[in-house]
Design an enzyme around this catalytic site. Sequence first.
Site, PDB file in Angstrom:
ATOM      1  N   ASP A 125      43.471  50.510  40.724  1.00  0.00           N
ATOM      2  CA  ASP A 125      43.631  49.727  39.525  1.00  0.00           C
ATOM      3  C   ASP A 125      43.183  50.621  38.369  1.00  0.00           C
ATOM      4  O   ASP A 125      42.487  51.619  38.587  1.00  0.00           O
ATOM      5  CB  ASP A 125      42.800  48.429  39.597  1.00  0.00           C
ATOM      6  CG  ASP A 125      43.357  47.388  38.622  1.00  0.00           C
ATOM      7  OD1 ASP A 125      43.130  46.183  38.849  1.00  0.00           O
ATOM      8  OD2 ASP A 125      44.043  47.774  37.666  1.00  0.00           O
TER       9      ASP A 125
HETATM   10  C1  GLC Z   1      44.890  45.918  34.967  1.00  0.00           C
HETATM   11  C2  GLC Z   1      45.160  44.966  36.103  1.00  0.00           C
HETATM   12  C3  GLC Z   1      46.296  45.384  36.977  1.00  0.00           C
HETATM   13  C4  GLC Z   1      47.340  46.085  36.127  1.00  0.00           C
HETATM   14  C5  GLC Z   1      46.728  47.381  35.654  1.00  0.00           C
HETATM   15  C6  GLC Z   1      47.676  48.156  34.734  1.00  0.00           C
HETATM   16  O1  GLC Z   1      43.540  46.056  34.730  1.00  0.00           O
HETATM   17  O2  GLC Z   1      44.044  44.607  36.921  1.00  0.00           O
HETATM   18  O3  GLC Z   1      46.814  44.202  37.598  1.00  0.00           O
HETATM   19  O4  GLC Z   1      48.506  46.341  36.899  1.00  0.00           O
HETATM   20  O5  GLC Z   1      45.491  47.195  34.986  1.00  0.00           O
HETATM   21  O6  GLC Z   1      47.863  47.458  33.545  1.00  0.00           O
END
Ligand code: GLC
Length: 740
Positions: free
Chosen positions: A265
Amino acid sequence: MIKLFKIMMTGLVLTSPVVIAQNRPIYLDDSKPIEQRVEDALSRMTLKEKVAMVHAQSKFSSAGVPRLGIPDNWMSDGPHGIRNEVLWDEWYGAGWTNDSCTAFPALTCLSATWNPQMSFLYGKSIGEEARFRNKNVLLGPGVNICRTPLNGRNFEYFGEDPYLTSEMVVPYIKGVQENGVAACVKHYALNNQEKYRGEINVNVDDRTLHEIYLPAFKAAVEQGHAWALMGSYNQYKNQHCCHNEYLLNNILKGDWKFDGVVISDWGGTHETKQAALNGLDMEFGTWTNGLNWSASNAYDNYYLAAPYLNMIQKGELSEKELDDKVRRILRLEFRTNMNRNRPFGSFGSDEHIEAGRKIIQEGAVLLKNDKNVLPLNTHSIKHLLIVGENATKKLTIGGGSSSLKVRHEISPLEGILTRAAQEKITVSYTKGYESPAVAEQDLKGAQRPEEKVINSDSLLQTAIDEARKADAVIFIGGLNKNEKQDCEGDDRLTLSLPYGQDKLIAGLAEVNPRLSVVLLTGSCVTMPWLQKVPAVLEAWYGGSAAGNGIADILFGDVNPSGKLPFTFYANLNQCSANKLGDYPGDGKNETYKEGLFVGYRYIDQKKLKPLFPFGFGLSYTTFKYGKLTADKKNLQIGDSITFHINITNTGKCAGAEVIQLYIGENKPLLVRPQKELKGFTKVYLQPGETKEASITIGKDALSYYDDQKQTWMVDSGSFQAFAGASSQDIRSNYHFEVSK
Ligand code: GLC
């Protein structure tokens, strides 16, 4: 002439595809098996090229191998639509004029259809949009279990039951990936709240982990063959889930034999050695040390960038783990970017809007309909009043990373106005309540919406005065994507509707008995006014086609057939996570004390009466269930058993009913929930029509995870099958015996 012909032929011979193919490197030859192409490409790469591949080079991309003609990998949020292009280094929009997408309904709406065909349609459509925008990884779907209704991101997931989530996520993945785009299933694992998400270490027993929180990821890998998976921010066994030896090395890549890529993430990576050894393949969104959050060239400071290269060059880490990461990324390349047979996608098309509309039609849940207030009686209604901010508020923006820049968002008011005009019904609108503007910034330097003073009393009184005069009133409210509502990064503080809606709804009910309440939410809410309101429809966040889908239901063009994918609790004490489960934890640890008893499993155990139970949903028609039978009374462990039940449409209009099959073990060796969803089928019936529905279950449906033996087990003994219209509306049982 002959000479000219010879020259031409020679020319052809020199350039004919056969000759080129013979000289083409294996990795470029898509007639060769992918694994051969992977090994060939890997053998040609330098150490630096390999390291460049395993971490981001921009906010949403990572390097390919330009020297070898291997393209960059481009990721895009999110589960409900393709995010607009952002700046290379930043979250802000790039200001493109051709990236306004289709917003599909929130995944809670998809789940509420209980129709896997809708999932495939959803995945195929969103995959087409990702493909058209040249993104080869879609950062979705999310499959985290709704453990508490306060979780800010429940709207991005499939509800409280692992079986329903599993059945609905597999077709979504297949639909996406048939476009040559990888679905990246998230957030693996135990990311069941937003509060303290970045750090909390989740303590959960093995049975609960395997029976509640992992099944949907397992199905995504083993049945959906997902090509990517995203690690979650939180920790498990004191290791961050983006580099977690238990979840990634042992379970995901070991037991489940996952051959895709694990993507962190954004900001979920914390240490080079762990990232190298504990199963992470691609590091994104790290806020690097020594440089501010989004300075350019910060990518060289990523944990899997220069620090990783240095440790390998010094012999502190081997190249073996790096080669495994690169093999997985090359496999992703050959499945997506370098698959020349993949389609070209489509974007913002009418077909996609219609797909979203169909999903709303099948996912909207009719919760109450006394005196048949719905569908609207277009003969007796001449003037219709619409009340509520959600009738007009843009709900596709905000909410965090799933926020979208859309080509269309047909609001409920627009949809109702269009449909009412066909009936010569006049419509008026008053806001009734107001929320602060969403602090959603698209372009760098964009001004935040100014905070304005909201005169709630005046808005409320105006609405009530207007309601006195109308033939019928439709209130359209619910939650929204503001912070501490349905929004990433934090959780809700209560189950109540915000912004004074409860008082407003009660006031409207006082002055007009023909009141319908339409809720647009991603989670359950309490309804203190429920006894006074004859009709309630949960219509979720519908995306681009929201208004049309809602109007289709309200005017009876479509008969609602959705069923709740999670419990609507009467109060937080009915939710085990809030009552027993140590939610939200102390910011460091959180213990899932409720264990297996999540959602209806706890409701059953404590014999509680929720507002509306898991699996609940009404129709404009009625259904009669026959007796549940099966093809056998006794089965050996490992056998399958097929259940049959007749269902009749006893009403006056066509409709669809989701028959749910729950299984319970009468005297289990280990504690087990009274019953668990293990099958369902949606049956479409004309008035008066009867059909026989069949549901087959196998060994998995009877098994539980034995944490002592660390494996799945089936006890011999007696079991019950329960067929019902919801988890608390069982129409017929069937007793059967299982023997070794
Ligand atoms: C965010 C989310 C994830 C997302 C990523 C990119 O913090 O937790 O679901 O795909 O960052 O935006």
